[in-house]
Design a protein around this motif. Structure first.
Motif, mmCIF file in Angstrom:
data_model
loop_
_atom_site.group_PDB
_atom_site.id
_atom_site.type_symbol
_atom_site.label_atom_id
_atom_site.label_comp_id
_atom_site.label_asym_id
_atom_site.label_seq_id
_atom_site.Cartn_x
_atom_site.Cartn_y
_atom_site.Cartn_z
ATOM 1 N N UNK A 254 0.605 -1.112 -0.025
ATOM 2 C CA UNK A 254 0.158 0.104 -0.064
ATOM 3 C C UNK A 254 0.924 1.220 -0.053
ATOM 4 N N UNK A 255 1.965 1.211 0.897
ATOM 5 C CA UNK A 255 2.768 2.379 1.115
ATOM 6 C C UNK A 255 3.440 2.635 -0.365
ATOM 7 N N UNK A 256 3.977 1.534 -0.802
ATOM 8 C CA UNK A 256 4.713 1.635 -2.398
ATOM 9 C C UNK A 256 3.747 2.224 -3.335
ATOM 10 N N UNK A 257 2.704 1.932 -3.175
ATOM 11 C CA UNK A 257 1.717 2.322 -4.218
ATOM 12 C C UNK A 257 1.364 3.844 -4.178
ATOM 13 N N UNK A 258 1.301 4.197 -3.091
ATOM 14 C CA UNK A 258 1.072 5.767 -2.712
ATOM 15 C C UNK A 258 2.423 6.567 -2.948
ATOM 16 N N UNK A 259 3.434 5.829 -2.764
ATOM 17 C CA UNK A 259 4.795 6.518 -3.253
ATOM 18 C C UNK A 259 4.695 6.611 -4.690
ATOM 19 N N UNK A 260 4.478 5.470 -5.302
ATOM 20 C CA UNK A 260 4.358 5.746 -6.826
ATOM 21 C C UNK A 260 3.498 6.861 -7.464
ATOM 22 N N UNK A 261 2.489 6.798 -6.913
ATOM 23 C CA UNK A 261 1.510 7.823 -7.163
ATOM 24 C C UNK A 261 1.837 9.251 -7.056
ATOM 25 N N UNK A 262 2.633 9.581 -5.803
ATOM 26 C CA UNK A 262 2.898 10.893 -5.416
ATOM 27 C C UNK A 262 4.343 11.228 -5.928
ATOM 28 N N UNK A 263 4.926 10.400 -6.766
ATOM 29 C CA UNK A 263 6.245 10.569 -7.241
ATOM 30 C C UNK A 263 5.815 11.369 -8.790
ATOM 31 N N UNK A 264 6.737 12.340 -9.161
ATOM 32 C CA UNK A 264 6.409 12.803 -10.674
ATOM 33 C C UNK A 264 6.843 11.816 -11.622
ATOM 34 N N UNK A 265 6.541 11.856 -12.554
ATOM 35 C CA UNK A 265 7.058 10.719 -13.716
ATOM 36 C C UNK A 265 8.580 10.903 -13.921
ATOM 37 N N UNK A 266 9.333 10.072 -13.629
ATOM 38 C CA UNK A 266 10.982 10.221 -13.624
ATOM 39 C C UNK A 266 11.213 10.430 -12.262
ATOM 40 N N UNK A 267 10.601 10.373 -11.249
ATOM 41 C CA UNK A 267 10.938 10.551 -10.010
ATOM 42 C C UNK A 267 11.544 9.297 -9.049
ATOM 43 N N UNK A 268 12.277 9.503 -8.142
ATOM 44 C CA UNK A 268 13.161 8.577 -7.587
ATOM 45 C C UNK A 268 12.638 8.244 -6.048
ATOM 46 N N UNK A 269 12.748 6.720 -5.972
ATOM 47 C CA UNK A 269 12.578 6.412 -4.741
ATOM 48 C C UNK A 269 13.769 5.676 -4.093
ATOM 49 N N UNK A 270 13.902 6.316 -3.052
ATOM 50 C CA UNK A 270 15.210 5.700 -2.078
ATOM 51 C C UNK A 270 14.878 5.164 -0.757
ATOM 52 N N UNK A 271 15.166 3.775 -0.667
ATOM 53 C CA UNK A 271 14.747 2.862 0.338
ATOM 54 C C UNK A 271 15.876 2.623 1.457
ATOM 55 N N UNK A 272 15.852 2.064 2.343
ATOM 56 C CA UNK A 272 17.066 1.913 3.235
ATOM 57 C C UNK A 272 17.855 0.609 2.631
ATOM 58 N N UNK A 273 19.202 0.407 3.142
ATOM 59 C CA UNK A 273 19.818 -0.507 2.560
ATOM 60 C C UNK A 273 19.661 -2.047 2.483
ATOM 61 N N UNK A 274 18.634 -2.475 3.615
ATOM 62 C CA UNK A 274 18.164 -3.663 3.335
ATOM 63 C C UNK A 274 16.736 -3.856 2.864
ATOM 64 N N UNK A 275 16.176 -2.675 2.320
ATOM 65 C CA UNK A 275 14.947 -3.000 1.919
ATOM 66 C C UNK A 275 14.999 -3.086 0.192
#
Ligand code: SAM
Length: 308
Positions: A254-275
């Motif tokens: 659910x959270x990742x889906x929200x992030x996808x929707x909130x990023x502009x096209x071409x935007x970046x998602x940075x997760x923690x090193x173990x994620x």
């Protein structure tokens, strides 16, 4: 679930009074309730920890058993306040400045230059370019201020407007973040040059200087609250590190889906090193930068159809 015992911070439960007994059925009801509320998942090994940690709340409210506490959380007029307290009791808030430096290197040396080159001015701000970063699950603010320092110092962003939004479910850590005063342990990996330039001595530690503070806005936000997340502006970068490792898979999705929707096209998602997004989403492109691997939403600047 990995990391579960660490979900609970040590030392909050009373060592003088024994915890109240929680039946397996009450454990399941409370575990599922907490999971639906904030995504955190306690597996059965963590039952005694939950029992000990919640006992203090039962005693505080003079509630006799966990069944009644469960109904208190569901129906009592004070439930909102109690849910806030739960967020304080059940989350882990470990954080420090300049955490995971190889990812920050990827950010400053590879991602920001790419954004600086490819991002077009916005319709509302035709004369200047704007960079928006969201630190999701920011704890006491070190991550957000690190981002503020790095963007403030970045030669390619000199003429940009930078907006950093930092959010957390815990009001307690947000109060610390807004205060912006930190003790020695927060600087365990911070280079002296940054400490000298961007912090000033305060009575109880070091205070972030105003030029950096003004770049960050803090807000209370539950990452499972999709409706409120939809109200955020489109982000160029979302940094969410060491938060969803404590969630079950469905909440992570659910959270990742929200992030996808909130990023502009071409935007970046940075997760923690173990994620990673393994088994969570196939919507993103995995970018192999020199310093780190990060996820990117397809769009301007992203390689067509796959990893570069
Ligand atoms: C371990 S800290 C990570 C801090 C920082 N991102 C870092 O990596 O240094 C995890 C933070 O996530 C927050 N958190 C946990 N569940 C959350 C939720 N459902 N919504 C928003 N924040 C949450 C906790 O309150 C805590 O401050």
């Amino acid at each position: 679930m990995e990391n579960l015992p660490e979900n609970i911070k040590p030392g909050r439960e009373s060592i003088l009074e024994p915890p109240l007994q929680m039946s397996d059925e009450d454990f399941r009801s409370l575990r599922d309730f907490i999971n639906r509320y904030c995504g955190i998942y306690f597996d059965v090994q963590a039952k005694f920890l939950l029992e000990r940690r919640l006992t203090q709340q039962l005693r505080h409210h003079r509630i006799r058993n966990f069944r009644d506490y469960y109904f208190f959380l569901k129906y009592d007029p004070r439930r909102e306040e109690e849910l806030n307290t739960l967020a304080e009791i059940l989350t882990t808030n470990e954080t420090y400045f300049f955490r995971e430096d190889y990812q920050l290197k990827a950010l400053t040396e590879e991602i920001l230059p790419e954004i600086a080159e490819t991002k077009k001015p916005e319709i509302l701000l035709p004369s200047e370019k704007c960079l928006r970063i969201w630190s999701a699950g920011c704890s006491s603010g070190e991550e957000a201020y690190t981002l503020a320092i790095l963007t403030h110092d970045h030669p390619l962003l000199k003429k940009w407007t930078v907006e950093i939004f930092a959010s957390d479910i815990s009001n307690q850590v947000l109060t610390l973040a807004r205060k912006g005063v930190y003790r020695e342990s927060a600087f365990r990996v911070t280079q002296d040059v940054y400490r000298r330039r961007y912090f000033e001595p305060a009575e109880d530690g070091f205070r972030v200087r105003n030029e950096i503070r003004r770049l960050v806005t803090f807000g209370h936000l539950n990452l499972l609250d999709e409706e409120r997340i939809k109200m955020l502006k489109p982000q160029d970068i979302i940094m969410c590190r060491n938060v969803i490792i404590y969630f079950d898979r469905e909440s992570r999705r659910r959270v990742i889906k929200s992030f996808f929707e909130r990023l502009r096209p071409g935007g970046f998602l940075l997760l923690g090193h173990s994620e990673s997004l393994m088994n969570l989403s196939t919507d993103f492109i995995l970018r192999h930068f020199k310093n780190d691997m990060v996820y990117q939403k397809p769009g301007p600047g992203a390689p067509p159809g796959g990893a570069k």
